[in-house]
Scaffold this motif. Structure first.
Motif, PDB file in Angstrom:
ATOM      1  N   ALA A 114     -49.007  -7.294 -49.527  1.00  0.00           N
ATOM      2  CA  ALA A 114     -48.403  -7.204 -50.854  1.00  0.00           C
ATOM      3  C   ALA A 114     -48.419  -8.539 -51.592  1.00  0.00           C
ATOM      4  CB  ALA A 114     -46.980  -6.681 -50.749  1.00  0.00           C
ATOM      5  N   GLY A 115     -48.819  -9.606 -50.892  1.00  0.00           N
ATOM      6  CA  GLY A 115     -48.933 -10.905 -51.544  1.00  0.00           C
ATOM      7  C   GLY A 115     -47.756 -11.831 -51.341  1.00  0.00           C
ATOM      8  N   ALA A 116     -46.865 -11.513 -50.399  1.00  0.00           N
ATOM      9  CA  ALA A 116     -45.691 -12.358 -50.180  1.00  0.00           C
ATOM     10  C   ALA A 116     -46.073 -13.701 -49.562  1.00  0.00           C
ATOM     11  CB  ALA A 116     -44.681 -11.639 -49.291  1.00  0.00           C
ATOM     12  N   PHE A 117     -47.068 -13.699 -48.678  1.00  0.00           N
ATOM     13  CA  PHE A 117     -47.531 -14.937 -48.052  1.00  0.00           C
ATOM     14  C   PHE A 117     -48.924 -14.697 -47.472  1.00  0.00           C
ATOM     15  CE2 PHE A 117     -44.341 -12.828 -45.341  1.00  0.00           C
ATOM     16  CZ  PHE A 117     -45.176 -12.310 -44.360  1.00  0.00           C
ATOM     17  N   GLU A 118     -49.585 -15.769 -47.084  1.00  0.00           N
ATOM     18  CA  GLU A 118     -50.917 -15.672 -46.497  1.00  0.00           C
ATOM     19  C   GLU A 118     -50.825 -15.228 -45.032  1.00  0.00           C
ATOM     20  OE1 GLU A 118     -53.817 -16.017 -48.049  1.00  0.00           O
ATOM     21  OE2 GLU A 118     -52.701 -16.298 -49.934  1.00  0.00           O
ATOM     22  N   LEU A 119     -51.937 -14.726 -44.533  1.00  0.00           N
ATOM     23  CA  LEU A 119     -52.009 -14.383 -43.119  1.00  0.00           C
ATOM     24  C   LEU A 119     -51.898 -15.663 -42.298  1.00  0.00           C
ATOM     25  CD1 LEU A 119     -52.514 -12.057 -41.081  1.00  0.00           C
ATOM     26  CD2 LEU A 119     -54.949 -12.656 -41.195  1.00  0.00           C
ATOM     27  N   ASN A 120     -50.923 -15.727 -41.415  1.00  0.00           N
ATOM     28  CA  ASN A 120     -50.679 -16.960 -40.669  1.00  0.00           C
ATOM     29  C   ASN A 120     -50.383 -16.669 -39.203  1.00  0.00           C
ATOM     30  OD1 ASN A 120     -47.901 -16.135 -40.597  1.00  0.00           O
ATOM     31  ND2 ASN A 120     -47.648 -16.994 -42.649  1.00  0.00           N
ATOM     32  N   SER A 121     -50.073 -17.730 -38.465  1.00  0.00           N
ATOM     33  CA  SER A 121     -49.845 -17.585 -37.026  1.00  0.00           C
ATOM     34  C   SER A 121     -48.617 -16.746 -36.710  1.00  0.00           C
ATOM     35  CB  SER A 121     -49.712 -18.971 -36.381  1.00  0.00           C
ATOM     36  OG  SER A 121     -48.633 -19.689 -36.956  1.00  0.00           O
ATOM     37  N   MET A 122     -47.674 -16.659 -37.633  1.00  0.00           N
ATOM     38  CA  MET A 122     -46.475 -15.846 -37.391  1.00  0.00           C
ATOM     39  C   MET A 122     -46.855 -14.392 -37.183  1.00  0.00           C
ATOM     40  SD  MET A 122     -44.488 -13.520 -39.276  1.00  0.00           S
ATOM     41  CE  MET A 122     -44.617 -14.000 -40.991  1.00  0.00           C
ATOM     42  N   ILE A 123     -47.706 -13.859 -38.057  1.00  0.00           N
ATOM     43  CA  ILE A 123     -48.123 -12.460 -37.942  1.00  0.00           C
ATOM     44  C   ILE A 123     -48.975 -12.268 -36.687  1.00  0.00           C
ATOM     45  CG2 ILE A 123     -49.455 -10.617 -39.010  1.00  0.00           C
ATOM     46  CD1 ILE A 123     -48.712 -11.760 -41.717  1.00  0.00           C
ATOM     47  N   LEU A 124     -49.862 -13.205 -36.415  1.00  0.00           N
ATOM     48  CA  LEU A 124     -50.721 -13.086 -35.233  1.00  0.00           C
ATOM     49  C   LEU A 124     -49.897 -13.141 -33.950  1.00  0.00           C
ATOM     50  CD1 LEU A 124     -53.713 -15.342 -36.326  1.00  0.00           C
ATOM     51  CD2 LEU A 124     -53.460 -12.861 -36.551  1.00  0.00           C
ATOM     52  N   ALA A 125     -48.893 -14.000 -33.909  1.00  0.00           N
ATOM     53  CA  ALA A 125     -48.032 -14.081 -32.724  1.00  0.00           C
ATOM     54  C   ALA A 125     -47.238 -12.787 -32.542  1.00  0.00           C
ATOM     55  CB  ALA A 125     -47.092 -15.274 -32.842  1.00  0.00           C
TER      56      ALA A 125
END
Length: 254
Positions: A114-125
């Motif tokens: 939805a555009g709240a933030f970029e894909l980062n390590s938080m989502i991957l973790a």
């Protein structure tokens, strides 16, 4: 353990199948011997056999929910190997962990869409740990409990999260080429097709409507993301359209 186990004499109307003797005479003697025994706590060395009284028995002993009921038998029958002894394994329901693992990780990914933030390590973790490992463990526990549908769902979506994370990190680590948008579209389409099959399974098993709603919304989410990857192109108009569909998918998935 003792407080969750009750040893009780079988009522007259209860079936005597759990005790199997070599002859009808021996079986009769076993039952007569058992009737003269008082209920015994298992920790005191009771010789017991699991029995399943019929629901129609009016005088049937009614244990508390979750209680294991044992019927006392004679030592001779037990030593001759004619007694059936079983203890049902009890454990907590792994379903909530599996649902939370998928739900929370999907929610965070859709915030990114939805555009709240970029894909980062938080989502991957989250995808590796809670969305992946936690769901896989919950699925294995459901398999042990005999819940095939939940086992298929949790194990499949747990490995989906692992595969999604690997698609993102393997190119960064230099172990593979980045996935082309067209290939990523087919990847998401296949998962949408699998989810559609799970949706129909909820209808066949007459699952709660909320579970069916969850699966059909996931179908829409997967296929919206697949379409967004398929229409990605060099032109600015196609890129804008793809980004718009991704945002719509993000809001729909939340």
């Amino acid at each position: 353990m003792a407080e969750n186990v009750v040893v009780e004499m079988p009522p007259e109307s209860a079936p005597q199948e759990p005790v199997r003797s070599r002859s009808s005479e021996h079986s009769h003697e076993s039952r007569e011997a058992a009737k003269q025994l008082n209920p015994i706590d298992l920790e005191k060395g009771a010789l017991a056999s699991v029995a399943s009284p019929t629901p129609s028995s009016k005088n049937m002993f009614q244990p508390a929910p979750g209680t294991q009921v044992f019927y006392v038998i004679d030592a001779e029958t037990l030593m001759n190997g004619k007694a059936l002894i079983g203890i049902k394994e009890k454990g907590s329901n792994p379903g909530p962990i599996g649902l939370l693992g998928f739900g929370l990780t999907t929610f965070l990914l859709n915030l990114h869409n939805a555009g709240a933030f970029e894909l980062n390590s938080m989502i991957l973790a989250m995808g590796l740990a809670y969305g992946g490992l936690a769901q896989i463990i919950a699925g294995i526990m459901e398999q042990v409990r005999g819940n095939f549908f939940a086992a298929v769902a949790f194990i499949s979506y747990g490995f989906f999260w692992w595969s999604f994370v690997f698609l993102k990190i393997l190119p960064k680590m230099g172990y593979a080429e980045a996935t082309e948008p067209d290939a990523m579209g087919f990847y998401l389409f296949i998962w949408g097709l699998f989810t559609l099959c799970m949706f129909f399974a909820t209808l066949l098993k007459r699952a709660p409507w909320m579970l069916s709603w969850l699966f059909i919304t996931l179908v829409v989410l997967f296929w919206l993301l697949a379409i967004a990857d398929w229409i990605t192109g060099d032109s600015e108009s196609l890129t804008n359209a793809s980004n718009t569909i991704v945002k719509v998918a993000g809001y729909e998935g939340m």
